[in-house]
Design an enzyme around this catalytic site. Sequence first.
Site, PDB file in Angstrom:
ATOM      1  N   ARG A 195     -11.418   5.210  -1.464  1.00 15.35           N
ATOM      2  CA  ARG A 195     -10.431   4.276  -2.009  1.00 15.35           C
ATOM      3  C   ARG A 195     -10.761   4.017  -3.482  1.00 15.35           C
ATOM      4  NH1 ARG A 195     -10.186  -2.147  -1.594  1.00 15.35           N
ATOM      5  NH2 ARG A 195      -8.273  -2.357  -2.784  1.00 15.35           N
ATOM      6  N   TYR A 251     -15.718 -10.073   3.975  1.00 15.61           N
ATOM      7  CA  TYR A 251     -17.138  -9.995   3.653  1.00 15.61           C
ATOM      8  C   TYR A 251     -18.017 -10.942   4.457  1.00 15.61           C
ATOM      9  CZ  TYR A 251     -16.161  -7.095  -0.441  1.00 15.61           C
ATOM     10  OH  TYR A 251     -15.785  -6.061  -1.263  1.00 15.61           O
ATOM     11  N   GLU A 286     -12.265  -3.199   2.481  1.00 12.94           N
ATOM     12  CA  GLU A 286     -13.479  -3.600   1.757  1.00 12.94           C
ATOM     13  C   GLU A 286     -14.371  -4.398   2.683  1.00 12.94           C
ATOM     14  OE1 GLU A 286     -13.327  -5.769  -1.984  1.00 12.94           O
ATOM     15  OE2 GLU A 286     -11.678  -4.506  -2.666  1.00 12.94           O
ATOM     16  N   HIS A 329      -5.416  -2.927  -9.213  1.00 10.62           N
ATOM     17  CA  HIS A 329      -6.622  -3.687  -8.879  1.00 10.62           C
ATOM     18  C   HIS A 329      -6.993  -4.535 -10.097  1.00 10.62           C
ATOM     19  CE1 HIS A 329     -10.223  -3.677  -5.932  1.00 10.62           C
ATOM     20  NE2 HIS A 329     -10.481  -4.620  -6.826  1.00 10.62           N
ATOM     21  N   GLN A 378     -13.925  -1.424 -12.717  1.00  7.10           N
ATOM     22  CA  GLN A 378     -15.325  -1.631 -12.381  1.00  7.10           C
ATOM     23  C   GLN A 378     -16.193  -0.395 -12.578  1.00  7.10           C
ATOM     24  OE1 GLN A 378     -14.027  -3.696  -8.478  1.00  7.10           O
ATOM     25  NE2 GLN A 378     -15.927  -4.741  -9.001  1.00  7.10           N
ATOM     26  N   ASN A 407      -4.232  -5.282  -4.931  1.00 10.46           N
ATOM     27  CA  ASN A 407      -5.471  -5.721  -4.288  1.00 10.46           C
ATOM     28  C   ASN A 407      -5.673  -7.229  -4.351  1.00 10.46           C
ATOM     29  OD1 ASN A 407      -8.223  -5.133  -3.136  1.00 10.46           O
ATOM     30  ND2 ASN A 407      -8.784  -6.266  -4.996  1.00 10.46           N
ATOM     31  N   GLU A 408      -5.895  -7.822  -3.207  1.00 13.36           N
ATOM     32  CA  GLU A 408      -6.314  -9.221  -3.071  1.00 13.36           C
ATOM     33  C   GLU A 408      -5.568 -10.192  -3.971  1.00 13.36           C
ATOM     34  OE1 GLU A 408     -10.463 -10.092  -3.256  1.00 13.36           O
ATOM     35  OE2 GLU A 408     -10.992  -8.666  -1.703  1.00 13.36           O
ATOM     36  N   ASN A 465      -9.667  -6.976   3.421  1.00 14.02           N
ATOM     37  CA  ASN A 465     -10.998  -7.016   2.830  1.00 14.02           C
ATOM     38  C   ASN A 465     -11.715  -8.220   3.417  1.00 14.02           C
ATOM     39  OD1 ASN A 465      -9.881  -5.031   1.245  1.00 14.02           O
ATOM     40  ND2 ASN A 465      -9.877  -6.236  -0.648  1.00 14.02           N
TER      41      ASN A 465
END
Length: 497
Positions: free
Chosen positions: A100, A334, A399, A145, A43, A190-191, A332
């Site tokens: 991170r 949101y 996150e 990731h 990213q 990640n996730e 994480n």
Amino acid sequence: MFRAIFVLLAVFCHVARLQSTATCDLFTFPSTFKFGAGTAAYQIEGGWNEDGKSRSWWDWFTNNYPQYCNNATGNIACDSYHKYKEDVAAMKAIGLEFYRFSLSWSRILPKGFSYSVNQAGVDYYNNLIDELKAAGIEPLVTIYHWDTPMALEYLGTTWTSPKMVDQFVAFADLAFSLFGDRVKLWATINEPKSFCQGIPGYFLTYIFPELPMGTLEYLCGHHVLLAHAKTYRLYQEKYKSTQNGRISITLDLNYNMPLTNSTEDIEAAERRNLFEFGWFAHPLYYGDYPQIMKTVIANNSAKQNFTASRLPKFSCTEKLMIKGSYDLFMVNSYTGTQVTLKEYNNEPSYINDEQTSGTQPDHWLSTAVSNLKVYPEGIRYVLKYIKESYGNPEIMITENGYSDTTGNVNDTLRIEFIRETLGNIRLAICEDGVNVTRYTYWSLLDNLEWARGYGVKFGLVQIDFDSENRTRTLKRSAYYYKNVIQNRYINVTDSTE
Ligand code: PNW
């Protein structure tokens, strides 16, 4: 006599109340609690084909299918490959206590395999880590990731294959040996729920309609769990005594609440927790998948004429390896979702197995991501849920963030989001007794929000994507966060004075 006891009791209660308000000051964070921010390699880095880096799956996808990626690629992104010093300077200006970030596998291992290490890639991460250390910022490294080397994809080595397990373990082993002297906190993967089930990862049904859904998702999750656990065990045997780091896997959970009080909706919300989070957290804590996943997927598979359940099984040895393979929980989170029972559909898929649908009420504030509306209370319930379901572990929030479409530096809504979120984290600590020790704001920088492109901006720091310099400018939220970190107090203004 009775009077004396009464007076004593009253004094005791008064003192207890004073003490509980003292520890339960909802605006103040203890000095042991740490604040950071996060990013991921694809990213932000850019430098997609520089100095020996080969293509990752994301390089392949964004460059070959621009129509599905808002015409955006990570070819340059925030150019952090060249500008990591500016990133660290921004972090220092904010006063971050940790950062991170993730490793680009194909930058370090262009062939995927660890027989051929790209020294320039290793140098990049060494430089970044050293720069962080010099600034007094602790690194928290995500090993994976989402950016699998294309070299491996060509060999069929991807998360749906058991071959991926040892390939990942070898990469993690290399990462520990290269960076573990300075990195003491690791997130393996990640996730997995996101890339095994949702966000483009492997299952581009709109490009490859022949993909056998309902099978891929669970194969992916299964190999993620095996790879994570094997990595954890390897670290314990080979590195723990000398490096003494801690390891977990970042799992995502948004708070699932029943839409109505009906038993069906209450069950649907809990089923969704178990399918989304329990899918990975149950094996880590109990050694196996949640019973409801085993039952539902076996029954549905039978109805669909599969000869065995689409959910793979762990052997006894694997269960023992996976159970307890974490030092803490990383989550994480949101937002929240109102969940209801969905009509049964016999087409094989994870979504149909879960059999729920989720909505968010109109009055929740929208963000740049349609299903990530603002619901700051959600994080408190997520933390409490983890505490109660998984033996009160230490939890780090890896996150949480707010996105807009403008990237404007005058981002008052982001400040409000962070303030309210931190208030809810305090409630989780004080009122619910959750052992949460870190908060990671997502993201440090405005960056490539995967297939959504650059129009979704999560950053504390604005990036001018029109300038070749990719100029970095701290937003008001960065100054607010700076004051929070400095004062350990959330009701501060964003002023720099
Ligand atoms: C996470 N959802 O992904 C990722 O780990 C980040 O790389 C990403 O930038 C960040 O969240 C913000 O989206 C998710 O729609 C993306 O539920 C979307 C969802 C969840 C996680």
